[in-house]
Design a protein around this motif. Structure first.
Motif, mmCIF file in Angstrom:
data_model
loop_
_atom_site.group_PDB
_atom_site.id
_atom_site.type_symbol
_atom_site.label_atom_id
_atom_site.label_comp_id
_atom_site.label_asym_id
_atom_site.label_seq_id
_atom_site.Cartn_x
_atom_site.Cartn_y
_atom_site.Cartn_z
ATOM 1 N N GLY A 29 3.649 6.104 7.049
ATOM 2 C CA GLY A 29 4.214 7.007 8.052
ATOM 3 C C GLY A 29 3.349 7.002 9.297
ATOM 4 N N ASP A 34 8.832 5.444 12.958
ATOM 5 C CA ASP A 34 8.201 5.464 11.643
ATOM 6 C C ASP A 34 8.106 6.900 11.109
ATOM 7 O OD1 ASP A 34 6.833 4.493 9.384
ATOM 8 O OD2 ASP A 34 4.904 4.400 10.415
ATOM 9 N N HIS A 38 10.196 8.487 7.859
ATOM 10 C CA HIS A 38 9.485 9.091 6.723
ATOM 11 C C HIS A 38 9.859 10.559 6.551
ATOM 12 C CE1 HIS A 38 6.632 6.247 4.825
ATOM 13 N NE2 HIS A 38 6.813 5.565 5.947
ATOM 14 N N LEU A 46 7.500 7.666 0.830
ATOM 15 C CA LEU A 46 6.048 7.541 0.895
ATOM 16 C C LEU A 46 5.502 7.005 -0.427
ATOM 17 C CD1 LEU A 46 3.416 7.896 2.429
ATOM 18 C CD2 LEU A 46 3.397 10.285 1.680
ATOM 19 N N CYS A 49 6.197 3.310 -0.655
ATOM 20 C CA CYS A 49 5.295 2.582 0.243
ATOM 21 C C CYS A 49 3.899 2.476 -0.363
ATOM 22 C CB CYS A 49 5.244 3.262 1.607
ATOM 23 S SG CYS A 49 6.744 3.025 2.593
#
Length: 174
Positions: A29, A34, A38, A46, A49
């Motif tokens: 993030g 971006d 997020h 998150l 990721c």
């Protein structure tokens, strides 16, 4: 035949298979597109990721690479993360910018996404001129589509602000 279009809208609301995130290399993030992606996707994005970082990109996603995750609470099914070149850090090669678009489309084809929404990667805070981003994006996408004619049905450039939208409309008209 693949449709290419440009709209001025919020990328987090797009009803497409995949949205492209102009991510930072950490994939955790940040600001701009971006941060908005997020925030709208929620905690699941998150966490995915973090898993990508732990399993493959330990040092962060390199500039020009792309990787897909689920989309959490977004209307899209996937988020394709790509890191655009930052002019302020001396990343001025248009081929790096082009690889964000072609790599994201490669990833879209790999996961089966038929419709993809792109932001203006590297325009704004990363210092690239909107006209140059638009020209690079449109020419790269057109070239990719020509060599992959049956992979993607729709590429939508979802842009923030009328000036960036106009730059993409101009690039699409040429």
């Amino acid at each position: 035949m693949t449709v290419l279009e440009a709209v001025e809208a919020d990328i987090t609301t797009q009803d497409v298979d995949a949205i492209v995130n102009a991510a930072n290399s950490q994939l955790l993030g940040g600001g701009g597109v971006d941060g908005a992606i997020h925030a709208a996707a929620g905690a699941a994005l998150l966490e995915e990721c973090r898993q990508v970082r732990a399993s493959r990109w330990h040092d962060g996603l390199p500039v020009g690479e792309a990787v897909a995750t689920g989309a959490g609470e977004l209307p899209a099914r996937w988020v394709i993360h790509t890191v655009g070149p930052n002019r302020h850090r001396g990343q001025t090669d248009p081929a790096l910018l082009a690889s964000c678009f072609s790599g994201s489309l490669d990833e879209a084809a790999r996961i089966g996404a038929r419709s993809v929404a792109f932001p203006a990667i590297s325009a704004g805070v990363y210092g690239w001129d909107a006209d140059e981003v638009a020209q690079t994006a449109v020419s790269t996408v057109r070239s990719w589509v020509a060599s992959h004619p049956d992979e993607v049905d729709l590429v939508r450039f979802v842009l923030f602000g009328s000036a960036v939208h106009q730059a993409f409309d101009t690039a699409l008209a040429t």
